[in-house]
Write a protein that holds these residues in place. Structure first.
Motif, PDB file in Angstrom:
ATOM      1  N   ALA A  31      -2.289   4.455  -2.156  1.00  0.00           N
ATOM      2  CA  ALA A  31      -1.771   3.241  -2.120  1.00  0.00           C
ATOM      3  C   ALA A  31      -0.273   4.122  -0.976  1.00  0.00           C
ATOM      4  O   ALA A  31       0.145   2.837  -0.570  1.00  0.00           O
ATOM      5  CB  ALA A  31      -1.063   2.641  -2.784  1.00  0.00           C
ATOM      6  N   SER A  34      -1.495   3.292   2.464  1.00  0.00           N
ATOM      7  CA  SER A  34      -2.190   2.399   3.277  1.00  0.00           C
ATOM      8  C   SER A  34      -0.292   1.526   3.420  1.00  0.00           C
ATOM      9  O   SER A  34      -0.592   1.351   4.111  1.00  0.00           O
ATOM     10  CB  SER A  34      -2.225   1.179   1.934  1.00  0.00           C
ATOM     11  OG  SER A  34      -2.723   0.181   1.861  1.00  0.00           O
ATOM     12  N   ASP A  35       0.714   1.899   2.560  1.00  0.00           N
ATOM     13  CA  ASP A  35       2.108   1.351   2.956  1.00  0.00           C
ATOM     14  C   ASP A  35       2.579   2.539   4.407  1.00  0.00           C
ATOM     15  O   ASP A  35       2.734   1.649   5.043  1.00  0.00           O
ATOM     16  CB  ASP A  35       2.824   1.934   2.059  1.00  0.00           C
ATOM     17  CG  ASP A  35       2.690   1.480   0.822  1.00  0.00           C
ATOM     18  OD1 ASP A  35       2.835   0.172   0.673  1.00  0.00           O
ATOM     19  OD2 ASP A  35       3.310   1.404  -0.371  1.00  0.00           O
ATOM     20  N   TYR A  38       0.536   0.370   7.176  1.00  0.00           N
ATOM     21  CA  TYR A  38       0.915  -1.080   6.975  1.00  0.00           C
ATOM     22  C   TYR A  38       2.698  -0.709   8.288  1.00  0.00           C
ATOM     23  O   TYR A  38       2.758  -1.695   8.837  1.00  0.00           O
ATOM     24  CB  TYR A  38       1.392  -1.571   5.432  1.00  0.00           C
ATOM     25  CG  TYR A  38       2.401  -2.843   5.721  1.00  0.00           C
ATOM     26  CD1 TYR A  38       2.137  -4.254   6.206  1.00  0.00           C
ATOM     27  CD2 TYR A  38       3.654  -3.059   5.513  1.00  0.00           C
ATOM     28  CE1 TYR A  38       2.497  -5.124   6.708  1.00  0.00           C
ATOM     29  CE2 TYR A  38       4.298  -4.260   5.818  1.00  0.00           C
ATOM     30  CZ  TYR A  38       3.247  -4.740   6.131  1.00  0.00           C
ATOM     31  OH  TYR A  38       4.399  -6.851   6.775  1.00  0.00           O
ATOM     32  N   TRP A  46      -2.933  -3.920   4.613  1.00  0.00           N
ATOM     33  CA  TRP A  46      -2.067  -2.892   4.246  1.00  0.00           C
ATOM     34  C   TRP A  46      -2.201  -3.201   3.048  1.00  0.00           C
ATOM     35  O   TRP A  46      -1.495  -1.912   2.389  1.00  0.00           O
ATOM     36  CB  TRP A  46      -1.530  -2.366   5.551  1.00  0.00           C
ATOM     37  CG  TRP A  46      -2.819  -1.434   6.507  1.00  0.00           C
ATOM     38  CD1 TRP A  46      -3.368  -1.724   7.962  1.00  0.00           C
ATOM     39  CD2 TRP A  46      -3.873  -0.390   6.578  1.00  0.00           C
ATOM     40  NE1 TRP A  46      -4.081  -1.098   8.452  1.00  0.00           N
ATOM     41  CE2 TRP A  46      -4.644  -0.910   7.578  1.00  0.00           C
ATOM     42  CE3 TRP A  46      -3.763   0.124   5.417  1.00  0.00           C
ATOM     43  CZ2 TRP A  46      -5.605  -0.091   7.952  1.00  0.00           C
ATOM     44  CZ3 TRP A  46      -5.671   0.368   5.365  1.00  0.00           C
ATOM     45  CH2 TRP A  46      -6.526   0.922   6.808  1.00  0.00           C
ATOM     46  N   SER A  50      -2.440  -1.655  -0.457  1.00  0.00           N
ATOM     47  CA  SER A  50      -1.440  -1.073  -1.067  1.00  0.00           C
ATOM     48  C   SER A  50      -0.897  -2.175  -2.862  1.00  0.00           C
ATOM     49  O   SER A  50      -1.812  -0.796  -3.468  1.00  0.00           O
ATOM     50  CB  SER A  50      -0.114  -1.003  -1.139  1.00  0.00           C
ATOM     51  OG  SER A  50      -0.787   0.252   0.181  1.00  0.00           O
ATOM     52  N   SER A  51      -1.208  -3.061  -3.071  1.00  0.00           N
ATOM     53  CA  SER A  51      -1.297  -3.683  -4.071  1.00  0.00           C
ATOM     54  C   SER A  51      -2.319  -3.649  -5.116  1.00  0.00           C
ATOM     55  O   SER A  51      -2.621  -3.164  -6.239  1.00  0.00           O
ATOM     56  CB  SER A  51      -1.415  -5.492  -3.952  1.00  0.00           C
ATOM     57  OG  SER A  51       0.367  -5.521  -3.522  1.00  0.00           O
ATOM     58  N   ASN A  99       6.715  -0.573  -8.574  1.00  0.00           N
ATOM     59  CA  ASN A  99       6.541  -0.532  -6.497  1.00  0.00           C
ATOM     60  C   ASN A  99       5.675  -1.652  -7.108  1.00  0.00           C
ATOM     61  O   ASN A  99       5.177  -1.982  -6.204  1.00  0.00           O
ATOM     62  CB  ASN A  99       5.420   0.740  -7.289  1.00  0.00           C
ATOM     63  CG  ASN A  99       4.869   1.244  -5.639  1.00  0.00           C
ATOM     64  OD1 ASN A  99       5.284   0.515  -4.889  1.00  0.00           O
ATOM     65  ND2 ASN A  99       4.125   2.409  -5.507  1.00  0.00           N
ATOM     66  N   HIS A 103       5.411  -4.656  -4.843  1.00  0.00           N
ATOM     67  CA  HIS A 103       4.355  -5.230  -3.684  1.00  0.00           C
ATOM     68  C   HIS A 103       3.871  -6.012  -3.882  1.00  0.00           C
ATOM     69  O   HIS A 103       3.201  -6.911  -3.371  1.00  0.00           O
ATOM     70  CB  HIS A 103       3.774  -3.743  -4.163  1.00  0.00           C
ATOM     71  CG  HIS A 103       3.768  -2.709  -2.973  1.00  0.00           C
ATOM     72  ND1 HIS A 103       4.071  -1.723  -3.573  1.00  0.00           N
ATOM     73  CD2 HIS A 103       2.928  -2.315  -1.951  1.00  0.00           C
ATOM     74  CE1 HIS A 103       3.866  -0.634  -2.452  1.00  0.00           C
ATOM     75  NE2 HIS A 103       3.539  -0.608  -1.489  1.00  0.00           N
ATOM     76  N   SER A 118       6.160   4.475  -3.245  1.00  0.00           N
ATOM     77  CA  SER A 118       4.288   4.710  -3.606  1.00  0.00           C
ATOM     78  C   SER A 118       4.696   6.529  -3.386  1.00  0.00           C
ATOM     79  O   SER A 118       4.028   7.353  -3.776  1.00  0.00           O
ATOM     80  CB  SER A 118       4.096   4.384  -2.277  1.00  0.00           C
ATOM     81  OG  SER A 118       3.526   2.537  -2.396  1.00  0.00           O
TER      82      SER A 118
END
Length: 142
Positions: A31, A34-35, A38, A46, A50-51, A99, A103, A118
């Motif tokens: 995650a 992925s953040d 993004y 992305w 993460s979500s 978090n 998200h 994250s």
């Protein structure tokens, strides 16, 4: 298997607990990655990744937290290490929940809080795994 250290006998995690503990760190780390993706590309997918990764980490992490809570009340695993393990796991799960709520907002609105959360959640998952896999002190030799 009981390993004897200079401070007393150490007992490893139950195999099922070890399997549950193996999931939160990679999921929360993914995650975070992925953040980061993004933040650099601004592709909404992305943020969606993460979500989902955070949700998976929370799902499996909840069972690990529950198992750690039960272990606190077992007479074989007493001591500060078991308490620290539970507290770190609980903090990881609570920050992971925050978090997930961050998200849940629009992808653009998740930055930078989602990235910071994250990172902290992944770090707490690493610390929890480190404490958990290094073993717990037992009162007697099994």
């Amino acid at each position: 298997m009981v390993v004897v250290s200079s401070l007393g006998p150490l007992r490893p995690l139950h195999p099922l607990h070890a399997i549950l503990l193996a999931f939160p760190f990679p999921l929360f780390l993914a995650a975070l990655l992925s953040d980061l993706a993004y933040r650099s590309s601004l592709h909404v997918q992305w943020a969606n990744f993460s979500s989902w990764l955070i949700a998976g980490g929370l799902l499996v992490g909840a069972f690990a937290v529950l198992w750690a809570l039960v272990n606190l009340f077992r007479p074989a695993t007493r001591g500060g290490r078991a308490i620290a393990y539970f507290v770190v796991l609980l903090a990881m799960w609570i920050l992971g929940l925050v978090n997930a709520l961050v998200h849940a907002k629009d992808a653009w609105a998740t930055m930078p809080e989602g990235l910071y959360l994250s990172a902290v959640t992944a770090l707490l998952a690493l610390v929890a795994a480190w404490i958990g896999y290094s073993g717990f002190r037992t009162e007697g030799v099994a």
